[in-house]
Design a protein around this motif. Structure first.
Motif, mmCIF file in Angstrom:
data_model
loop_
_atom_site.group_PDB
_atom_site.id
_atom_site.type_symbol
_atom_site.label_atom_id
_atom_site.label_comp_id
_atom_site.label_asym_id
_atom_site.label_seq_id
_atom_site.Cartn_x
_atom_site.Cartn_y
_atom_site.Cartn_z
ATOM 1 N N MET A 192 31.151 25.389 34.277
ATOM 2 C CA MET A 192 30.592 26.739 34.294
ATOM 3 C C MET A 192 30.141 27.158 35.693
ATOM 4 O O MET A 192 30.210 28.333 36.048
ATOM 5 C CB MET A 192 29.411 26.813 33.315
ATOM 6 C CG MET A 192 29.812 26.631 31.859
ATOM 7 S SD MET A 192 31.177 27.734 31.374
ATOM 8 C CE MET A 192 30.424 29.336 31.624
ATOM 9 N N LYS A 193 29.678 26.209 36.498
ATOM 10 C CA LYS A 193 29.263 26.529 37.866
ATOM 11 C C LYS A 193 30.459 27.014 38.678
ATOM 12 O O LYS A 193 30.359 28.003 39.422
ATOM 13 C CB LYS A 193 28.649 25.294 38.529
ATOM 14 C CG LYS A 193 28.141 25.529 39.940
ATOM 15 C CD LYS A 193 27.547 24.249 40.510
ATOM 16 C CE LYS A 193 27.040 24.466 41.928
ATOM 17 N NZ LYS A 193 26.469 23.212 42.503
ATOM 18 N N VAL A 194 31.591 26.337 38.504
ATOM 19 C CA VAL A 194 32.803 26.736 39.207
ATOM 20 C C VAL A 194 33.258 28.104 38.731
ATOM 21 O O VAL A 194 33.621 28.980 39.542
ATOM 22 C CB VAL A 194 33.920 25.694 38.998
ATOM 23 C CG1 VAL A 194 35.242 26.208 39.567
ATOM 24 C CG2 VAL A 194 33.543 24.369 39.643
ATOM 25 N N VAL A 195 33.236 28.324 37.430
ATOM 26 C CA VAL A 195 33.668 29.603 36.863
ATOM 27 C C VAL A 195 32.808 30.744 37.390
ATOM 28 O O VAL A 195 33.307 31.818 37.753
ATOM 29 C CB VAL A 195 33.612 29.557 35.322
ATOM 30 C CG1 VAL A 195 33.889 30.941 34.732
ATOM 31 C CG2 VAL A 195 34.613 28.548 34.778
ATOM 32 N N GLU A 196 31.498 30.496 37.475
ATOM 33 C CA GLU A 196 30.575 31.534 37.945
ATOM 34 C C GLU A 196 30.842 31.890 39.410
ATOM 35 O O GLU A 196 30.957 33.069 39.760
ATOM 36 C CB GLU A 196 29.127 31.044 37.789
ATOM 37 C CG GLU A 196 28.095 32.044 38.287
ATOM 38 C CD GLU A 196 26.682 31.475 38.241
ATOM 39 O OE1 GLU A 196 25.754 32.172 38.719
ATOM 40 O OE2 GLU A 196 26.501 30.335 37.762
ATOM 41 N N VAL A 197 30.943 30.871 40.260
ATOM 42 C CA VAL A 197 31.176 31.128 41.681
ATOM 43 C C VAL A 197 32.553 31.761 41.876
ATOM 44 O O VAL A 197 32.718 32.677 42.694
ATOM 45 C CB VAL A 197 31.052 29.819 42.495
ATOM 46 C CG1 VAL A 197 31.443 30.053 43.947
ATOM 47 C CG2 VAL A 197 29.636 29.273 42.412
ATOM 48 N N PHE A 198 33.532 31.287 41.129
ATOM 49 C CA PHE A 198 34.903 31.799 41.242
ATOM 50 C C PHE A 198 34.943 33.298 40.952
ATOM 51 O O PHE A 198 35.642 34.065 41.620
ATOM 52 C CB PHE A 198 35.807 31.056 40.260
ATOM 53 C CG PHE A 198 37.267 31.159 40.573
ATOM 54 C CD1 PHE A 198 37.925 30.131 41.214
ATOM 55 C CD2 PHE A 198 37.994 32.291 40.234
ATOM 56 C CE1 PHE A 198 39.275 30.212 41.508
ATOM 57 C CE2 PHE A 198 39.338 32.392 40.530
ATOM 58 C CZ PHE A 198 39.988 31.353 41.175
ATOM 59 N N SER A 199 34.180 33.707 39.980
ATOM 60 C CA SER A 199 34.202 35.122 39.587
ATOM 61 C C SER A 199 33.461 36.012 40.572
ATOM 62 O O SER A 199 33.704 37.223 40.620
ATOM 63 C CB SER A 199 33.575 35.273 38.188
ATOM 64 O OG SER A 199 32.203 34.886 38.217
ATOM 65 N N GLU A 200 32.549 35.433 41.363
ATOM 66 C CA GLU A 200 31.719 36.225 42.268
ATOM 67 C C GLU A 200 32.204 36.211 43.713
ATOM 68 O O GLU A 200 31.906 37.140 44.479
ATOM 69 C CB GLU A 200 30.270 35.715 42.229
ATOM 70 C CG GLU A 200 29.584 35.890 40.882
ATOM 71 C CD GLU A 200 28.190 35.286 40.877
ATOM 72 O OE1 GLU A 200 27.846 34.609 41.875
ATOM 73 O OE2 GLU A 200 27.458 35.489 39.894
ATOM 74 N N CYS A 201 32.937 35.168 44.118
ATOM 75 C CA CYS A 201 33.294 34.993 45.524
ATOM 76 C C CYS A 201 34.461 35.901 45.925
ATOM 77 O O CYS A 201 35.569 35.796 45.381
ATOM 78 C CB CYS A 201 33.651 33.528 45.803
ATOM 79 S SG CYS A 201 34.019 33.205 47.541
ATOM 80 N N ARG A 202 34.211 36.777 46.870
ATOM 81 C CA ARG A 202 35.238 37.712 47.329
ATOM 82 C C ARG A 202 36.439 36.986 47.931
ATOM 83 O O ARG A 202 37.592 37.398 47.751
ATOM 84 C CB ARG A 202 34.643 38.673 48.371
ATOM 85 C CG ARG A 202 33.713 39.726 47.804
ATOM 86 C CD ARG A 202 33.140 40.598 48.918
ATOM 87 N NE ARG A 202 32.434 41.761 48.408
ATOM 88 C CZ ARG A 202 31.170 41.746 48.003
ATOM 89 N NH1 ARG A 202 30.470 40.621 48.064
ATOM 90 N NH2 ARG A 202 30.601 42.841 47.538
ATOM 91 N N PHE A 203 36.172 35.923 48.659
ATOM 92 C CA PHE A 203 37.251 35.219 49.351
ATOM 93 C C PHE A 203 38.201 34.555 48.351
ATOM 94 O O PHE A 203 39.427 34.653 48.472
ATOM 95 C CB PHE A 203 36.661 34.176 50.299
ATOM 96 C CG PHE A 203 37.564 33.819 51.454
ATOM 97 C CD1 PHE A 203 38.813 34.401 51.605
ATOM 98 C CD2 PHE A 203 37.161 32.896 52.407
ATOM 99 C CE1 PHE A 203 39.646 34.087 52.675
ATOM 100 C CE2 PHE A 203 37.984 32.566 53.485
ATOM 101 C CZ PHE A 203 39.221 33.163 53.607
ATOM 102 N N CYS A 261 42.678 25.646 53.917
ATOM 103 C CA CYS A 261 41.578 25.050 53.140
ATOM 104 C C CYS A 261 41.212 25.908 51.935
ATOM 105 O O CYS A 261 40.897 25.382 50.856
ATOM 106 C CB CYS A 261 40.357 24.854 54.035
ATOM 107 S SG CYS A 261 40.562 23.571 55.283
ATOM 108 N N ILE A 262 41.262 27.241 52.099
ATOM 109 C CA ILE A 262 40.922 28.118 50.981
ATOM 110 C C ILE A 262 42.002 28.052 49.901
ATOM 111 O O ILE A 262 41.697 28.022 48.699
ATOM 112 C CB ILE A 262 40.731 29.570 51.473
ATOM 113 C CG1 ILE A 262 39.647 29.630 52.549
ATOM 114 C CG2 ILE A 262 40.364 30.483 50.306
ATOM 115 C CD1 ILE A 262 38.325 29.021 52.154
ATOM 116 N N VAL A 263 43.269 28.016 50.304
ATOM 117 C CA VAL A 263 44.367 27.913 49.333
ATOM 118 C C VAL A 263 44.264 26.598 48.554
ATOM 119 O O VAL A 263 44.430 26.571 47.324
ATOM 120 C CB VAL A 263 45.728 28.014 50.051
ATOM 121 C CG1 VAL A 263 46.869 27.654 49.105
ATOM 122 C CG2 VAL A 263 45.926 29.418 50.603
#
Length: 642
Positions: free
Chosen positions: A489-500, A474-476
């Motif tokens: 921009m919401k996706v970009v922000e979360v993408f840059s912060e999420c360790r997983f 699911c993560i892949v």
């Protein structure tokens, strides 16, 4: 022919029952007499000998090598329609043996390879499948089971009126005893109690001490009714669950919806189904027989039924209330997403009453369950089944609002949960909850807010990849989905912060998972439980192929083989697995639909990718054979003959 008196029939049945218990081989000899077994069924029309006959039949059928064919029972439909509700509930104990496939256990017969071989030799429906069809076609049968399952039991006032069910189970584990004791408690005074005791004694059951205990406790009859009702609801729910998983699934679904099974169970939830917490029980998997107390069996069977009812079926929205359906519609509206057709088509006259539906009640109980309770396994499975199929943003948000993601992460990271089965169910549920949902990843990042927590999370994933591979898949898939949304921009922000996401974005980490996934299974050990590892490895390679990176991944696997000093082993194994994949999935419409819906990748692309990987041309940079040196090739074995 001279008609026998009811008393004489009782004594004959008693003698036979005692012979079966005391003399080895008698039960098997009786079971081999097809005519005798059919004759016993005709005796069930006599209410006075019903209990004795039913118990003898149950014992005989349990030792038969071959399942009887219900359609051969004389006047079966009329016989079933003649049963009162208590008799029908008791009859379900017999039916459970006739509609269930023989337990294959954990030996090699359980593997997909063995099952495929068996299916090649037998293309006709099994006896169990034929029996399921026979039952579904009996007029009013399903309707009466729904009434039994949802029938209410009025409890005596006050906690002191309850008898703990585990205490009952220590000396009441026979349905015949319970039925007979119920008769003693509720029959009219003119019936002779002495006669009942005599009959039971003839069955080898000593109950005089029990009766003295009963007479000494003034609140017993009400408690006895509760236990009696629970014991038979277990059997009824089991039969409904098996029918829901059979070939007549859609027909059964329509009937269960029409007869309001789910709203009825919702009404029973607080007072009967989950009226108190139970601990100290063992975990029972899907195909295992359960010999635990009535209450534990009842809860497990209830959760199994919910899982079967929701799994990949649009009727899952019947688990909600009208108010909760409105909440889902509002989520779609606010997100500017088209509402799912299944939600729009749900008949609101058939959903749960009140503010809370059955799913919400289950979530509330799940969050309060003791951390070491194996009910967590079945609870998570039931909730996960609500999310299976095509990903639904509104369904995910509905559960996110009720704190499911944080609760799952707590159980995985902070609770010290040791059970692989429970952890697997939570990994699967977490994957379905997060798939393609940027809000879920944002919540994940808020909870897993330290490197220490993230490393603990990775440790749990890596401790058993068979258990966690669905989450990895699911993560892949989500990573690939988010990488195409660089303008959000919401996706970009979360993408840059999420360790997983950052961890899975690194190619070496995806390759590490791919190497392990293709190493831990082979054709001979593939089962329904671990075949997901093969499909997860395929997802990784399909996404690589879509981006033109498939040769790079195959070359990396080849390098890994040489580095580990067993050239050809991994790629030969993977080649055989993919050949079996073709054999297994290209003949199973249901499985292929599930793969397509859950991944949002057309099944044609699955088939194309497998064909490309199995290509024989040495010049193809996307074929596995290209990366196996001639000296190490072993691609021509017929895995079906191994």
């Amino acid at each position: 022919y001279h008609p026998m008196s009811d008393d004489l029939i009782k004594y004959c049945l008693s003698v036979l029952y005692n012979c079966c218990i005391c003399t080895e081989g008698v039960t098997k000899s009786l079971a081999a007499r097809e005519d005798f077994v059919m004759f016993l069924f005709t005796l069930m029309s006599n209410k006075k000998v019903f209990l004795q006959t039913a118990t003898l039949i149950e014992d005989i059928l349990s030792v038969r090598k071959e399942i009887i064919q219900l359609e051969e029972i004389p006047n079966l439909a009329n016989l079933v329609q003649s049963f009162n509700q208590q008799q029908l509930a008791n009859f379900c104990r017999i039916l459970s043996v006739t509609i269930s496939e023989p337990d294959v256990g954990v030996d090699d017969k359980h593997t997909l390879l063995a099952r495929s071989t068996q299916q090649k030799t037998s293309t006709c429906p099994s006896r169990a499948e034929n029996n399921q069809v026979t039952l579904v076609n009996i007029p009013s049968f399903i309707e009466r089971l729904c009434k039994l399952a949802t029938r209410k039991v009025t409890e005596a006032a006050g906690a002191s009126a309850r008898l703990e069910l585990e205490d009952w189970h220590s000396w009441l584990d026979n349905a015949l005893v319970m039925d007979a004791l119920m008769q003693l408690a509720i029959e009219e005074a003119e019936q002779s109690s002495t006669g009942e005791i005599l009959v039971l004694s003839c069955f080898g059951i000593s109950i005089s001490i029990l009766l003295h205990t009963f007479l000494a406790v003034i609140w017993l009859p009400q408690s006895m009714k509760i236990v009696h009702e629970i014991m038979y609801k277990v059997e009824v729910l089991y039969v409904l669950c098996v029918l829901l998983m059979g070939r007549q699934r859609n027909q059964v679904h329509r009937m269960l919806a029409e007869f309001k099974l789910i709203p009825g169970l919702n009404d029973l939830f607080d007072k009967l189904i989950w009226r108190r917490q139970t601990s100290g029980h063992v975990l029972h998997r899907q195909n295992q027989n359960c010999d635990c107390s009535p209450e534990i069996s009842f809860k497990i069977q209830f959760l199994r039924l919910l899982q079967s009812f929701s799994d990949h079926h649009e009727n899952k929205y019947l688990l909600l209330s009208g108010q909760e359906l409105n909440e889902l519609s509002d989520i779609y509206l606010n997100a500017n997403i088209i509402e799912m057709e299944a939600l729009n088509n749900t008949d609101r006259n058939l959903v749960c009453d009140g503010k809370k539906g059955l799913l919400t009640r289950l979530i509330s109980v799940m969050k309060k369950e003791p951390i070491d309770s194996s009910f967590r396994f079945w609870q998570a499975r039931a909730v996960e089944s609500f999310l299976r199929g095509m990903p639904s943003y509104a369904d995910q948000v509905f559960l996110l609002r009720r704190g499911m993601l944080e609760h799952i992460l707590y159980c995985i990271i902070d609770s010290s949960c040791k059970s692989h089965d429970v952890l697997q169910s939570y990994f699967d549920l977490l994957g379905e909850l997060m798939k393609f949902n940027i809000d879920a990843f944002k919540r994940f990042n808020k909870y897993v807010n330290t490197e220490e927590k993230f490393q603990m999370f990775l440790t749990q994933i890596n401790s058993s990849l068979v258990d966690s591979n669905m989450l990895v898949r699911c993560i892949v898939l989500s990573l690939d989905h988010f990488e195409s949304q660089t303008k959000d921009m919401k996706v970009v922000e979360v993408f840059s912060e999420c360790r997983f996401l950052s961890y899975m974005a690194q190619v070496e980490n995806r390759l590490s998972f791919l190497f392990r996934l293709t190493s831990i299974v082979n054709v001979q050990t593939l089962t329904q439980e671990n075949v997901s590892c093969l499909n997860t490895s395929l997802v990784i390679l399909m996404l690589a192929r879509r981006r033109g990176k498939l040769p790079f991944y195959l070359s990396a696997l080849q390098e890994k083989e040489y580095a580990e000093k067993y050239p050809g082993c991994l790629l030969n194994n993977f080649h055989n697995l993919l050949r079996f994949w073709q054999h297994h999935y290209l003949n199973k419409d249901k499985d292929s639909t599930c793969l397509e819906n859950s991944s949002c990748i057309p099944f044609t692309y699955w088939k194309e990718t497998v064909s490309v990987l199995l290509g024989s041309g040495r010049s193809s940079r996307c074929a596995i054979a290209t990366y196996i040196d001639e000296a190490y090739r072993d691609l021509d074995r017929d895995f079906l003959e191994l």
